[in-house]
Structures are given as structure tokens and as C-alpha cells.
Design an enzyme around this catalytic site. Structure first.
Site, PDB file in Angstrom:
ATOM      1  CG  HIS A  58      -1.911  -1.078   1.292  1.00 36.24           C
ATOM      2  ND1 HIS A  58      -3.045  -1.103   0.515  1.00 36.24           N
ATOM      3  CD2 HIS A  58      -1.947  -2.220   2.044  1.00 36.24           C
ATOM      4  CE1 HIS A  58      -3.752  -2.195   0.782  1.00 36.24           C
ATOM      5  NE2 HIS A  58      -3.094  -2.888   1.701  1.00 36.24           N
ATOM      6  CG  ASP A  69      -1.887  10.575  -4.939  1.00 30.35           C
ATOM      7  OD1 ASP A  69      -1.570  11.731  -4.598  1.00 30.35           O
ATOM      8  OD2 ASP A  69      -2.398  10.318  -6.044  1.00 30.35           O
ATOM      9  CG  HIS A 127      -5.660  14.400  -4.890  1.00 32.59           C
ATOM     10  ND1 HIS A 127      -6.814  14.363  -5.647  1.00 32.59           N
ATOM     11  CD2 HIS A 127      -5.059  13.194  -5.083  1.00 32.59           C
ATOM     12  CE1 HIS A 127      -6.908  13.197  -6.265  1.00 32.59           C
ATOM     13  NE2 HIS A 127      -5.846  12.463  -5.927  1.00 32.59           N
ATOM     14  CG  HIS A 149      -6.355   8.148  -4.036  1.00 34.62           C
ATOM     15  ND1 HIS A 149      -5.648   7.332  -4.895  1.00 34.62           N
ATOM     16  CD2 HIS A 149      -6.328   9.391  -4.594  1.00 34.62           C
ATOM     17  CE1 HIS A 149      -5.219   8.035  -5.924  1.00 34.62           C
ATOM     18  NE2 HIS A 149      -5.618   9.295  -5.772  1.00 34.62           N
ATOM     19  CB  CYS A 150      -4.332   3.219  -1.465  1.00 36.76           C
ATOM     20  SG  CYS A 150      -2.968   2.028  -1.536  1.00 36.76           S
ATOM     21  CG  HIS A 176      -5.248  -0.834  -3.565  1.00 36.70           C
ATOM     22  ND1 HIS A 176      -4.428  -0.957  -2.469  1.00 36.70           N
ATOM     23  CD2 HIS A 176      -4.959  -1.898  -4.358  1.00 36.70           C
ATOM     24  CE1 HIS A 176      -3.667  -2.032  -2.596  1.00 36.70           C
ATOM     25  NE2 HIS A 176      -3.972  -2.621  -3.746  1.00 36.70           N
ATOM     26  CG  MET A 182      -7.558   1.335   0.728  1.00 38.10           C
ATOM     27  SD  MET A 182      -5.890   0.651   0.595  1.00 38.10           S
ATOM     28  CE  MET A 182      -5.027   1.644   1.826  1.00 38.10           C
ATOM     29  CG  HIS A 230     -30.570  18.821  -3.562  1.00 34.39           C
ATOM     30  ND1 HIS A 230     -30.808  20.127  -3.921  1.00 34.39           N
ATOM     31  CD2 HIS A 230     -31.748  18.337  -3.094  1.00 34.39           C
ATOM     32  CE1 HIS A 230     -32.077  20.419  -3.678  1.00 34.39           C
ATOM     33  NE2 HIS A 230     -32.674  19.358  -3.176  1.00 34.39           N
ATOM     34  CD  GLU A 273     -31.505  24.058  -8.137  1.00 26.50           C
ATOM     35  OE1 GLU A 273     -32.533  23.499  -7.732  1.00 26.50           O
ATOM     36  OE2 GLU A 273     -31.412  24.571  -9.274  1.00 26.50           O
ATOM     37  CB  THR A 274     -27.779  20.602  -7.060  1.00 22.28           C
ATOM     38  OG1 THR A 274     -29.103  20.285  -6.627  1.00 22.28           O
ATOM     39  CG2 THR A 274     -27.003  19.302  -7.238  1.00 22.28           C
ATOM     40  CG  HIS A 289     -30.811  16.021  -6.972  1.00 19.51           C
ATOM     41  ND1 HIS A 289     -31.622  15.723  -8.050  1.00 19.51           N
ATOM     42  CD2 HIS A 289     -31.640  16.536  -6.030  1.00 19.51           C
ATOM     43  CE1 HIS A 289     -32.869  16.057  -7.780  1.00 19.51           C
ATOM     44  NE2 HIS A 289     -32.914  16.556  -6.554  1.00 19.51           N
TER      45      HIS A 289
END
Length: 357
Positions: free
Chosen positions: A110, A113, A115, A150-151, A161, A166, A271, A295-296, A322
């Protein structure tokens, strides 16, 4: 023209001021952040206290079977045992020092990463560990916002993964706190982290979901389902109804509630039924002006987004993806339980249902 030393003093002061500002603080303070299971966030201040710190965290990888719906199980891979992994909270220009552990009881290589990080595949190239190993990575959180981690062990196993659970998120707050659309200070009374997860589960010849004894047994048949791009379930926080009923997120009328929503793999569109987002930071970018009164809103796959809403009415507020097929039929729904007094000026039932005359 004669030059006097006094002519150079302002330039010397400016030079040394810039030089000192560019250097990191000597021996920055180290603090340990205790991570907690979602939807909770760890203890933190909304405005940074003092100069940038080194924030130490520990993430332990746990491979385990989890129940994603009643009687439906997957062989999951997790950070700290939860899907999604825990939220991390720091301030811009803090350093994140993460110790990643891969216990000997696990079966796979494993890594992680971020971001939010710069270089080396988000740290993924520097954190590859086999069962029985651990590694420590430090990176500077230079960008304010909310970001996925995440992996990503490489090749075709990376998506496996991720869809096995993950992923998680980190929130990097501006040092002076959040700002609204008119650059005014914004504070939140409560904060929740919702990690949306798509699961891909093979079925047997009779249509029943298959329960595998180990991760190695599940890999090949799961990857075959993944290639259809048709998830078996799309859920919030690891399973159907993880955030409904007695697990609903709670707040009071008048509370400013911050919601961080991540999706490491697919697009989503949150939403609030019976509400709105007062402020949304598209892409989770806190240095950009937020958009008002949506709204969304949109969460691109592989990203996290932050939104704030001041709840104005009591009762149950459903929070959904939504794409209502995913919300109602596949599980992407949660509840807010809001306490307080009903405002009849905002909404009232003028007359109850009755026969049409």
C-alpha cells in the site's frame, strides 16, 4: 553624486526582511493530531494560532471485511479502519508529517497519494510499503482547500484499492480562516465529513452478491465488474444508511454547518432537500471566492468540495447525491436532524389534505 550609507539602509532592511520571511521558522512546533472516524472532524481551530506547525498524524492500513448493505459484504481496504479514511485538518503552510503503517497481518503493498501535496506522485512514490513495514512522509500544505487522499500502488490495482475503500480527505484552512463572497470572515458551528464511495460486487448465477473469503479471491471478479462502470452501491461513509436514523448528523436551527464531501472515483452532485448551500467553494479551493445560494453543487471525481448552510427549519433534511437513482436505489443518501422551532413565515400548510369538491 555622492552616496551615503543612509541611502542604502532602507534597501538593506528590505533585503533582510524578505530573506527572513522566505526562510521557514526555526524548530517549528510539533503537534499531534488525533484522528477520529467520519463524519466527525478532529479537534482544530478555524484560525491558525502562531506560525506554521508540523502536524503529526498516524494512518494505519486495515484490510478487513465490511458490510456495505444488509447481508452484503466486501473485502475492504481502509485507512484507520473506516470508509472513508479520517479527515485531517491543518492550516495553510503547515507541514503534515504522516506515519503510514501496513501491519504484517495485511496481504498487500500500500501507499498514500495526497492531492494536497506537491511532487513524487503526491507522496505515493515515497510511501510504498509492504506488510510489516511503516514509513513517514512530511509535506508542506501550500494550497488552501479540501483535497482527497487515496492509495495508489500503481498500475491496474490502483482503482481496485480505491473502490475497496482506500480514500479520505484533508482540509487545509487559510491561516486567517474562511472568507465569504464579499471577503468577510466566515465561521462554522459544526462540521461533518461525507465520503462518497462506489462499490462493485460480483453476483452468482442466481443473482446473489458473492461473499469472498479473502482480498486475493475478490480481486479478479471485482475488477471484471468495475470495467462495466456500473456500481452495485453508491453510499455515504461506507454503507447504506450509515448516516440516517440514529446515525443522522445533528445540528440546531441557526447553526452554520460546514459539509466536506469527497469522491475519489466518480462525479457527484450533493443537494440538501428542503435547504440550500449558502456558500460553496468549487473544487474545494478556499483561496477562491465561494459561490452563493446553490441548490445543487458538483463534486468532480477525485476531488472534495466544501459547502456551508445555515439551517433555518427543524426536522429531517435529506442530503443526497441528486442523481436520484444513486440516492434512492443505490444508497447515496444521508440525514441531518435539526432541532429548533418551526418558522411558519418560511413555510406553512395553509390547509390539510381534503377531498376535491
Amino acid at each position: 553624486m555622492k552616496f551615503k550609507l543612509s541611502h542604502f539602509i532602507p534597501l538593506l532592511v528590505l533585503f533582510f526582511s524578505v530573506s527572513l520571511a522566505a526562510k521557514p521558522p526555526q524548530n517549528p512546533v510539533r503537534v499531534t493530531q488525533t484522528l477520529v472516524p467520519p463524519p466527525a472532524l478532529p479537534e482544530h481551530t478555524q484560525i491558525a494560532q502562531g506560525p506554521p506547525k508540523i502536524v503529526q498524524i498516524t494512518l494505519s492500513i486495515e484490510e478487513k471485511e465490511i458490510e456495505v448493505a444488509d447481508g452484503v459484504y466486501i473485502q475492504a481496504m481502509t485507512f484507520n479502519g473506516s470508509v472513508p479514511g479520517p479527515m485531517i485538518v491543518v492550516h495553510q503552510n503547515d507541514w503534515v508529517e504522516v506515519t503510514l503503517k501496513n501491519p504484517a497481518t495485511n496481504s498487500m503493498l500500500h501507499n498514500i497519494d495526497f492531492h494536497a501535496a506537491t511532487g513524487a506522485m503526491g507522496g505515493g512514490e515515497l510511501t510504498r510499503i509492504n506488510p510489516g513495514e511503516q514509513v513517514t512522509l512530511k509535506f508542506k500544505a501550500t494550497k488552501a482547500g479540501v483535497f482527497v487522499y487515496h492509495c495508489a500502488p500503481g498500475g491496474s490495482v490502483t482503482p481496485f484499492h480505491v473502490v475497496a475503500g482506500m480514500s479520505g480527505a484533508i482540509m487545509v484552512l487559510p491561516r486567517n480562516g474562511l472568507k465569504g463572497a464579499s471577503n468577510h470572515s466566515v465561521r462554522y458551528d459544526k462540521a461533518f465529513y461525507i465520503g462518497e464511495q462506489d462499490f462493485y460486487i460480483p453476483r452468482d448465477s442466481s443473482g446473489q452478491f458473492i461473499r469472498y473469503a479473502s482480498i486475493s479471491d475478490a480481486v479478479a471478479p471485482t475488477e471484471a465488474i468495475m470495467k462495466t462502470l456500473t456500481p452495485s452501491f453508491v453510499v455515504f461513509n461506507g454503507r447504506v444508511n450509515a448516516l440516517t436514523g440514529s446515525n443522522a448528523m445533528t445540528a440546531d436551527v441557526g447553526d452554520n454547518v460546514l459539509v466536506i464531501h469527497s469522491q475519489a472515483n466518480r462525479d457527484s452532485r450533493p443537494h440538501i432537500i428542503g435547504g440550500h448551500a449558502d456558500l460553496v467553494w468549487p473544487g474545494g479551493a478556499f483561496d477562491n471566492k465561494p459561490i452563493k445560494d446553490l441548490e445543487t453543487w458538483f463534486v468532480a471525481g477525485g476531488s472534495a468540495v466544501a459547502a456551508i448552510y445555515k439551517f433555518r427549519q427543524p426536522g429531517i433534511h435529506a442530503y443526497v447525491n441528486h442523481n436520484l437513482i444513486e440516492a434512492v436505489l443505490l444508497g447515496a443518501a444521508a440525514h441531518f436532524q435539526i432541532n429548533g422551532e418551526w418558522d411558519h413565515d418560511l413555510m406553512t400548510q395553509v390547509s390539510p389534505p381534503s377531498p376535491i369538491p
